[in-house]
Motif scaffolding. Structure first.
Motif, mmCIF file in Angstrom:
data_model
loop_
_atom_site.group_PDB
_atom_site.id
_atom_site.type_symbol
_atom_site.label_atom_id
_atom_site.label_comp_id
_atom_site.label_asym_id
_atom_site.label_seq_id
_atom_site.Cartn_x
_atom_site.Cartn_y
_atom_site.Cartn_z
ATOM 1 N N VAL A 5 0.986 -1.176 -0.332
ATOM 2 C CA VAL A 5 -0.189 -0.222 -0.227
ATOM 3 C C VAL A 5 1.056 1.084 0.385
ATOM 4 O O VAL A 5 1.922 1.790 0.849
ATOM 5 C CB VAL A 5 -0.917 -0.121 1.043
ATOM 6 N N GLU A 6 0.806 1.824 -0.643
ATOM 7 C CA GLU A 6 1.051 3.718 -0.901
ATOM 8 C C GLU A 6 0.492 4.464 -0.565
ATOM 9 O O GLU A 6 -0.827 4.395 -0.499
ATOM 10 C CB GLU A 6 1.654 3.172 -2.478
ATOM 11 N N SER A 7 1.143 5.451 0.030
ATOM 12 C CA SER A 7 1.053 6.301 0.118
ATOM 13 C C SER A 7 1.569 7.967 -0.210
ATOM 14 O O SER A 7 2.909 7.269 0.309
ATOM 15 C CB SER A 7 0.453 6.133 2.282
ATOM 16 N N GLY A 8 1.587 9.050 0.364
ATOM 17 C CA GLY A 8 3.022 10.039 0.349
ATOM 18 C C GLY A 8 2.371 10.858 -1.234
ATOM 19 O O GLY A 8 2.898 12.119 -0.606
ATOM 20 N N GLY A 9 1.520 10.276 -1.870
ATOM 21 C CA GLY A 9 1.275 11.035 -3.061
ATOM 22 C C GLY A 9 0.493 12.916 -2.728
ATOM 23 O O GLY A 9 -0.121 12.973 -1.495
ATOM 24 N N GLY A 10 0.493 13.469 -3.591
ATOM 25 C CA GLY A 10 -0.539 14.486 -3.383
ATOM 26 C C GLY A 10 -0.161 15.958 -4.336
ATOM 27 O O GLY A 10 0.136 15.448 -5.012
ATOM 28 N N PHE A 37 8.215 2.102 -9.822
ATOM 29 C CA PHE A 37 7.458 2.924 -11.104
ATOM 30 C C PHE A 37 6.469 4.288 -10.798
ATOM 31 O O PHE A 37 5.898 4.571 -9.581
ATOM 32 C CB PHE A 37 6.459 2.075 -11.664
ATOM 33 N N ARG A 38 6.345 4.579 -12.107
ATOM 34 C CA ARG A 38 5.284 5.335 -11.938
ATOM 35 C C ARG A 38 4.959 5.749 -13.181
ATOM 36 O O ARG A 38 5.486 4.808 -14.625
ATOM 37 C CB ARG A 38 6.364 7.263 -12.144
ATOM 38 N N GLN A 39 3.755 6.357 -13.652
ATOM 39 C CA GLN A 39 2.661 6.036 -14.882
ATOM 40 C C GLN A 39 1.893 7.725 -15.408
ATOM 41 O O GLN A 39 1.266 7.425 -14.364
ATOM 42 C CB GLN A 39 2.157 5.202 -14.807
ATOM 43 N N ALA A 92 2.503 12.183 -11.816
ATOM 44 C CA ALA A 92 2.335 10.280 -12.159
ATOM 45 C C ALA A 92 1.382 9.402 -11.600
ATOM 46 O O ALA A 92 1.709 10.769 -9.794
ATOM 47 C CB ALA A 92 3.905 9.831 -12.848
ATOM 48 N N VAL A 93 1.401 8.605 -11.402
ATOM 49 C CA VAL A 93 1.126 7.761 -10.336
ATOM 50 C C VAL A 93 2.039 6.828 -10.004
ATOM 51 O O VAL A 93 2.882 6.073 -11.168
ATOM 52 C CB VAL A 93 -0.607 6.340 -10.753
ATOM 53 N N TYR A 94 2.297 6.886 -8.573
ATOM 54 C CA TYR A 94 3.592 6.206 -8.372
ATOM 55 C C TYR A 94 3.179 5.120 -7.934
ATOM 56 O O TYR A 94 2.176 4.654 -7.437
ATOM 57 C CB TYR A 94 4.124 6.672 -7.334
ATOM 58 N N TYR A 95 3.786 4.102 -7.678
ATOM 59 C CA TYR A 95 3.720 2.663 -7.802
ATOM 60 C C TYR A 95 4.872 1.362 -7.000
ATOM 61 O O TYR A 95 6.112 2.081 -7.734
ATOM 62 C CB TYR A 95 3.227 1.442 -8.982
ATOM 63 N N CYS A 96 5.021 1.670 -6.419
ATOM 64 C CA CYS A 96 5.785 0.342 -5.479
ATOM 65 C C CYS A 96 5.969 -1.009 -5.899
ATOM 66 O O CYS A 96 4.392 -1.585 -5.994
ATOM 67 C CB CYS A 96 6.107 0.260 -4.489
ATOM 68 N N TYR A 111 4.577 -8.720 -7.240
ATOM 69 C CA TYR A 111 3.377 -7.563 -6.393
ATOM 70 C C TYR A 111 3.159 -5.957 -6.629
ATOM 71 O O TYR A 111 5.256 -5.567 -6.530
ATOM 72 C CB TYR A 111 3.845 -8.142 -5.067
ATOM 73 N N TRP A 112 2.453 -5.706 -6.439
ATOM 74 C CA TRP A 112 2.027 -3.836 -6.661
ATOM 75 C C TRP A 112 1.145 -3.656 -5.531
ATOM 76 O O TRP A 112 -0.108 -4.004 -5.758
ATOM 77 C CB TRP A 112 1.709 -3.726 -8.636
ATOM 78 N N GLY A 113 1.733 -2.466 -4.920
ATOM 79 C CA GLY A 113 0.253 -2.081 -5.024
ATOM 80 C C GLY A 113 -0.375 -0.913 -6.091
ATOM 81 O O GLY A 113 -0.728 -1.061 -7.021
ATOM 82 N N GLN A 114 -1.551 -0.595 -5.279
ATOM 83 C CA GLN A 114 -2.247 0.298 -6.185
ATOM 84 C C GLN A 114 -2.177 1.736 -6.803
ATOM 85 O O GLN A 114 -2.742 2.357 -7.555
ATOM 86 C CB GLN A 114 -3.378 0.445 -5.031
ATOM 87 N N GLY A 115 -0.911 2.257 -6.351
ATOM 88 C CA GLY A 115 -0.690 4.115 -6.644
ATOM 89 C C GLY A 115 -0.718 4.827 -5.816
ATOM 90 O O GLY A 115 -1.852 4.484 -4.930
#
Length: 122
Positions: A5-10, A37-39, A92-96, A111-115
């Motif tokens: 689970v990613e967090s911290g964007g904004g 990664f980012r998209q 971008a949307v950042y994914y771990c 395995y990926w988070g939701q971004g």
């Protein structure tokens, strides 16, 4: 298997900085290499950075080299990505992602988070 689970964007102004977090559950994050990664819409998901087990090595895409810092705290089952001197093109949307190899291609991660969305305003 691990869940991420990613967090911290904004929303942040150009020149500012952000630290993204990736919290793992279901398994020990220490068993995995962790990548970011980012998209952006209509674009392929692109590699940003990766950190090996026990943080022995880190690698960065040229786009964030010198501005990005990837780290991990396995005691907290968490990985981080800090980017400074943010530019509008960092939007971008950042994914771990977690995996068992240290590669720059998305197909190598299991395995990926939701971004988490990052928007950099000029």
């Amino acid at each position: 298997q691990v869940q991420l689970v990613e967090s911290g964007g904004g929303l942040v102004q150009a020149g500012g900085s952000l630290r993204l977090s990736c919290v793992a559950s279901g398994d020990r994050l220490s068993d995995y290499a962790v990548a970011w990664f980012r998209q952006t819409p209509g674009q392929e998901r692109e590699f940003v950075s990766v950190i090996t087990w026990s943080a022995h090595s880190t690698f960065y895409a040229d786009s964030v080299k010198g501005r990005g810092t990837i780290s991990r705290d396995d005691a907290k089952n968490t990985a981080y990505l800090q980017i400074t001197s943010l530019k509008p093109e960092d939007t971008a949307v950042y994914y771990c992602a977690a995996g068992f190899v240290v590669r720059r291609t998305r197909e190598d991660y299991d395995y990926w988070g939701q971004g988490t969305q990052v928007i950099v305003s000029s």
